[in-house]
Write a protein that holds these residues in place. Structure first.
Motif, PDB file in Angstrom:
ATOM      1  N   UNK A 104      -5.074   1.351  -5.098  1.00 57.23           N
ATOM      2  CA  UNK A 104      -3.652   1.292  -4.755  1.00 57.23           C
ATOM      3  C   UNK A 104      -3.396   0.179  -3.739  1.00 57.23           C
ATOM      4  N   UNK A 105      -4.235   0.115  -2.708  1.00 58.57           N
ATOM      5  CA  UNK A 105      -4.070  -0.928  -1.685  1.00 58.57           C
ATOM      6  C   UNK A 105      -4.122  -2.323  -2.303  1.00 58.57           C
ATOM      7  N   UNK A 109      -0.795  -4.754  -2.786  1.00 60.33           N
ATOM      8  CA  UNK A 109      -0.784  -5.954  -1.939  1.00 60.33           C
ATOM      9  C   UNK A 109      -0.696  -7.188  -2.833  1.00 60.33           C
ATOM     10  N   UNK A 110      -1.445  -7.196  -3.927  1.00 63.32           N
ATOM     11  CA  UNK A 110      -1.426  -8.336  -4.849  1.00 63.32           C
ATOM     12  C   UNK A 110      -0.030  -8.551  -5.438  1.00 63.32           C
ATOM     13  N   UNK A 114       3.405  -3.981  -0.831  1.00 60.97           N
ATOM     14  CA  UNK A 114       3.037  -3.450   0.482  1.00 60.97           C
ATOM     15  C   UNK A 114       2.427  -4.580   1.315  1.00 60.97           C
ATOM     16  N   UNK A 115       2.384  -4.366   2.621  1.00 61.18           N
ATOM     17  CA  UNK A 115       1.907  -5.392   3.548  1.00 61.18           C
ATOM     18  C   UNK A 115       0.406  -5.646   3.401  1.00 61.18           C
ATOM     19  N   UNK A 116       0.000  -6.863   3.780  1.00 65.24           N
ATOM     20  CA  UNK A 116      -1.411  -7.250   3.706  1.00 65.24           C
ATOM     21  C   UNK A 116      -2.312  -6.417   4.610  1.00 65.24           C
ATOM     22  N   UNK A 117      -1.733  -5.752   5.601  1.00 67.00           N
ATOM     23  CA  UNK A 117      -2.533  -4.911   6.491  1.00 67.00           C
ATOM     24  C   UNK A 117      -3.254  -3.805   5.708  1.00 67.00           C
ATOM     25  N   UNK A 118      -2.720  -3.444   4.544  1.00 67.25           N
ATOM     26  CA  UNK A 118      -3.369  -2.426   3.711  1.00 67.25           C
ATOM     27  C   UNK A 118      -4.730  -2.898   3.189  1.00 67.25           C
ATOM     28  N   UNK A 119      -4.987  -4.203   3.232  1.00 68.80           N
ATOM     29  CA  UNK A 119      -6.309  -4.692   2.834  1.00 68.80           C
ATOM     30  C   UNK A 119      -7.375  -4.247   3.827  1.00 68.80           C
ATOM     31  N   UNK A 124     -12.091  -0.602   4.555  1.00 59.23           N
ATOM     32  CA  UNK A 124     -12.690   0.645   5.054  1.00 59.23           C
ATOM     33  C   UNK A 124     -13.045   1.585   3.900  1.00 59.23           C
ATOM     34  N   UNK A 125     -12.135   1.722   2.937  1.00 58.05           N
ATOM     35  CA  UNK A 125     -12.375   2.597   1.786  1.00 58.05           C
ATOM     36  C   UNK A 125     -13.563   2.098   0.953  1.00 58.05           C
TER      37      UNK A 125
END
Length: 143
Positions: A104-105, A109-110, A114-119, A124-125
């Motif tokens: 999802x992140x 993001x691509x 959603x914001x790049x901070x989700x990368x 972490x995931x």
């Protein structure tokens, strides 16, 4: 010589290896649980600060719902690890959530949804997923 040997301390090495694997999966489940409870509770407690970091959201109720679900998963993983009862099903839950959240992140993001901070979360995931993968063999042997 059979597959089970005794080390210098008189401990069965096959049993010691299984115990070490159990310890590692318990620690991983607890760590993932703490991470998920922390990130899951955050938007519930302070949607404003959550959105300051992650960007604006249209549906606060949906963000809080996802946060609640992540919190519950985290609590279950933590409890399983704390009790040293990380079953294959709990490992699947941990690894499966890590895969789903990473997908999802990266996907959104691509698409600039959603914001790049989700990368950072995806990173972490991915680390969590790699750790579960490294433990997959010891968990399968226990079944």
């Amino acid at each position: 010589m059979d597959a089970s040997e005794t080390n210098a301390a008189g401990t069965d090495t096959a049993q010691a290896g299984a115990t070490a694997a159990r310890g590692a999966d318990a620690h991983l489940a607890m760590a993932q649980g703490i991470f998920y409870v922390g990130t899951g509770v955050w938007p519930i407690v302070s949607l404003k600060t959550f959105m300051m970091v992650t960007g604006p959201k249209v549906d606060g109720w949906l963000v809080k719902t996802v946060g609640a679900l992540i919190t519950v998963v985290g609590a279950a993983l933590y409890r399983a690890g704390k009790r040293n009862r990380v079953s294959q099903e709990m490992a699947l839950l941990g690894a499966g959530c890590a895969v789903a959240l990473t997908a999802v992140d990266v996907y959104y993001v691509a698409r600039r949804r959603i914001a790049k901070v989700y990368l950072l979360d995806a990173l972490a995931e991915t680390g969590i997923l790699v750790a579960w993968g490294a433990l997959a063999r010891p968990l399968a042997r226990r079944a």
